[in-house]
Design a protein around this motif. Sequence first.
Motif, PDB file in Angstrom:
ATOM      1  N   VAL A 123       0.846  -1.208   0.000  1.00  0.00           N
ATOM      2  CA  VAL A 123       0.000   0.000   0.000  1.00  0.00           C
ATOM      3  C   VAL A 123       0.876   1.251   0.000  1.00  0.00           C
ATOM      4  CG1 VAL A 123      -1.861   1.211   1.215  1.00  0.00           C
ATOM      5  CG2 VAL A 123      -1.798  -1.285   1.217  1.00  0.00           C
ATOM      6  N   GLU A 124       2.084   1.122   0.553  1.00  0.00           N
ATOM      7  CA  GLU A 124       3.058   2.215   0.639  1.00  0.00           C
ATOM      8  C   GLU A 124       2.592   3.336   1.560  1.00  0.00           C
ATOM      9  OE1 GLU A 124       3.946   3.386  -3.380  1.00  0.00           O
ATOM     10  OE2 GLU A 124       5.252   1.668  -3.706  1.00  0.00           O
ATOM     11  N   LEU A 125       2.063   2.925   2.710  1.00  0.00           N
ATOM     12  CA  LEU A 125       1.759   3.904   3.748  1.00  0.00           C
ATOM     13  C   LEU A 125       3.045   4.265   4.481  1.00  0.00           C
ATOM     14  CD1 LEU A 125      -1.464   2.809   5.702  1.00  0.00           C
ATOM     15  CD2 LEU A 125      -1.243   4.646   4.043  1.00  0.00           C
ATOM     16  N   PRO A 126       3.273   5.522   4.795  1.00  0.00           N
ATOM     17  CA  PRO A 126       4.396   5.869   5.662  1.00  0.00           C
ATOM     18  C   PRO A 126       4.183   5.245   7.047  1.00  0.00           C
ATOM     19  CG  PRO A 126       3.490   7.824   4.582  1.00  0.00           C
ATOM     20  CD  PRO A 126       2.527   6.709   4.329  1.00  0.00           C
ATOM     21  N   PHE A 127       5.256   4.894   7.724  1.00  0.00           N
ATOM     22  CA  PHE A 127       5.111   4.260   9.038  1.00  0.00           C
ATOM     23  C   PHE A 127       4.310   5.141   9.987  1.00  0.00           C
ATOM     24  CE2 PHE A 127       6.390   3.241  13.374  1.00  0.00           C
ATOM     25  CZ  PHE A 127       6.152   1.873  13.398  1.00  0.00           C
ATOM     26  N   SER A 128       4.485   6.451   9.860  1.00  0.00           N
ATOM     27  CA  SER A 128       3.772   7.382  10.751  1.00  0.00           C
ATOM     28  C   SER A 128       2.264   7.326  10.562  1.00  0.00           C
ATOM     29  CB  SER A 128       4.266   8.812  10.529  1.00  0.00           C
ATOM     30  OG  SER A 128       4.054   9.204   9.168  1.00  0.00           O
ATOM     31  N   GLU A 129       1.805   6.772   9.417  1.00  0.00           N
ATOM     32  CA  GLU A 129       0.367   6.684   9.141  1.00  0.00           C
ATOM     33  C   GLU A 129      -0.239   5.348   9.548  1.00  0.00           C
ATOM     34  OE1 GLU A 129      -1.645   9.310   7.453  1.00  0.00           O
ATOM     35  OE2 GLU A 129       0.070  10.233   8.460  1.00  0.00           O
ATOM     36  N   ILE A 130       0.615   4.383   9.926  1.00  0.00           N
ATOM     37  CA  ILE A 130       0.117   3.061  10.294  1.00  0.00           C
ATOM     38  C   ILE A 130      -0.831   3.148  11.485  1.00  0.00           C
ATOM     39  CG2 ILE A 130       0.771   0.792  11.168  1.00  0.00           C
ATOM     40  CD1 ILE A 130       1.438   1.151   8.243  1.00  0.00           C
ATOM     41  N   ARG A 131      -0.445   3.912  12.478  1.00  0.00           N
ATOM     42  CA  ARG A 131      -1.272   4.052  13.672  1.00  0.00           C
ATOM     43  C   ARG A 131      -2.656   4.585  13.312  1.00  0.00           C
ATOM     44  NH1 ARG A 131      -2.669   8.333  16.561  1.00  0.00           N
ATOM     45  NH2 ARG A 131      -1.199   9.655  15.411  1.00  0.00           N
ATOM     46  N   LYS A 132      -2.709   5.593  12.455  1.00  0.00           N
ATOM     47  CA  LYS A 132      -3.996   6.172  12.065  1.00  0.00           C
ATOM     48  C   LYS A 132      -4.844   5.147  11.304  1.00  0.00           C
ATOM     49  CE  LYS A 132      -1.992  10.794  11.563  1.00  0.00           C
ATOM     50  NZ  LYS A 132      -1.701  11.879  10.593  1.00  0.00           N
ATOM     51  N   SER A 133      -4.197   4.391  10.440  1.00  0.00           N
ATOM     52  CA  SER A 133      -4.908   3.391   9.649  1.00  0.00           C
ATOM     53  C   SER A 133      -5.542   2.333  10.540  1.00  0.00           C
ATOM     54  CB  SER A 133      -3.950   2.740   8.645  1.00  0.00           C
ATOM     55  OG  SER A 133      -4.587   1.692   7.949  1.00  0.00           O
ATOM     56  N   LYS A 135      -4.102   7.366  -4.510  1.00  0.00           N
ATOM     57  CA  LYS A 135      -3.774   6.115  -3.834  1.00  0.00           C
ATOM     58  C   LYS A 135      -4.333   6.094  -2.414  1.00  0.00           C
ATOM     59  CE  LYS A 135       0.792   7.382  -2.018  1.00  0.00           C
ATOM     60  NZ  LYS A 135       2.223   7.014  -2.022  1.00  0.00           N
ATOM     61  N   LEU A 136      -4.455   4.883  -1.875  1.00  0.00           N
ATOM     62  CA  LEU A 136      -5.010   4.716  -0.541  1.00  0.00           C
ATOM     63  C   LEU A 136      -4.169   5.435   0.506  1.00  0.00           C
ATOM     64  CD1 LEU A 136      -5.937   0.918  -0.636  1.00  0.00           C
ATOM     65  CD2 LEU A 136      -7.508   2.845  -0.796  1.00  0.00           C
ATOM     66  N   THR A 137      -4.861   6.014   1.480  1.00  0.00           N
ATOM     67  CA  THR A 137      -4.209   6.688   2.602  1.00  0.00           C
ATOM     68  C   THR A 137      -4.718   6.063   3.898  1.00  0.00           C
ATOM     69  OG1 THR A 137      -5.944   8.350   2.909  1.00  0.00           O
ATOM     70  CG2 THR A 137      -4.237   8.828   1.255  1.00  0.00           C
ATOM     71  N   SER A 138      -4.251   6.577   5.020  1.00  0.00           N
ATOM     72  CA  SER A 138      -4.724   6.061   6.305  1.00  0.00           C
ATOM     73  C   SER A 138      -6.220   6.291   6.485  1.00  0.00           C
ATOM     74  CB  SER A 138      -3.953   6.724   7.456  1.00  0.00           C
ATOM     75  OG  SER A 138      -4.136   8.136   7.438  1.00  0.00           O
ATOM     76  N   GLN A 139      -6.791   7.226   5.714  1.00  0.00           N
ATOM     77  CA  GLN A 139      -8.224   7.489   5.789  1.00  0.00           C
ATOM     78  C   GLN A 139      -9.037   6.496   4.971  1.00  0.00           C
ATOM     79  OE1 GLN A 139      -9.616  10.044   7.762  1.00  0.00           O
ATOM     80  NE2 GLN A 139      -7.511  10.061   8.519  1.00  0.00           N
ATOM     81  N   THR A 140      -8.422   5.877   3.982  1.00  0.00           N
ATOM     82  CA  THR A 140      -9.184   5.019   3.066  1.00  0.00           C
ATOM     83  C   THR A 140      -8.769   3.544   3.095  1.00  0.00           C
ATOM     84  OG1 THR A 140      -7.686   5.733   1.286  1.00  0.00           O
ATOM     85  CG2 THR A 140      -9.815   6.840   1.458  1.00  0.00           C
TER      86      THR A 140
END
Length: 290
Positions: free
Chosen positions: A118-128, A161-166
């Motif tokens: 998905v290529e989320l930044p690590f900082s966004e994992i928590r939000k996801s 692309k998908l983000t922590s919101q989607t």
Amino acid sequence: MMLRLQIPSPPPPKPPITQTTLKTLLSTTTTTTDSGARFRQKLLYLRHLNVNPTKVLHINPNIRSAPLSTLHSIAECLSSMGLEFAAVGRILDMYPQLLTADPYDDIYPILDFLLHTVELPFSEIRKSITRCPRILVCHPESQLKPTFSFLSEFGFAGPNKLTSQTTLLLVSNVESTLMPKIEFLVNLGIEYNEVRSMVLRSPGLLTFSVENNYIPKVDYFFNEMNGDLEEIKRFPQYFSFSLERKIKPRHQLLREHGFFMPLSEMLKISDGEFNLRLLEKRLHIVGEFL
């Protein structure tokens, strides 16, 4: 004669439960040989996490034989993703099966998928994960990857692309959940490419129930509001508003006074702003007769 009542002073506040508290409990357990005592300490550990032991034992009976270190390792694993202590407990209470999961076999493959596929930044994992904890109990190969491939081909790629919101869309089954919603919109008379554009602008469209959301709102829009399909295309967020609490009351007020507002104007503003605009319209009509 005056009676004096003795009011007992409130009990002292409980000390906050921290990860240090849990580690202390864990070290105490390792020196205990009595199986009953070990089981009670597991229950105490769960309570410290604000996890309901009765619920856990019903849903995940394997907890009875699992060592306390297994519970602690999964709590530590989730904490390492940036989740706060309270969030860890809330997630484990929602999905007790996680308590006996193996971080390396069950959790880290999901983390790897989010980071590298998905290529989320690590900082966004928590939000996801906070937004959709269910992702932690979805298998990467059978659930997450097929849905990711479908969403990528649909248009969730590049700038969209998908983000922590989607990433919550990843837990949906393509055939039984996502496709019926897309097909419903197409069957309304909206071209597939237009549906794709609507969904990319308002991804929540793929989370709404066809039976409980789309059908009643479409019925009201066409039969009571005499709506134009083009307006749905322009403002797909219409489906995100409550039919009973917002759409119907505001539309009925406008109809009673013979006024009209575009969907976006009618729904996006606050109650106070809506009432103000309704008053302005009424004053304008009065002014024309003076």
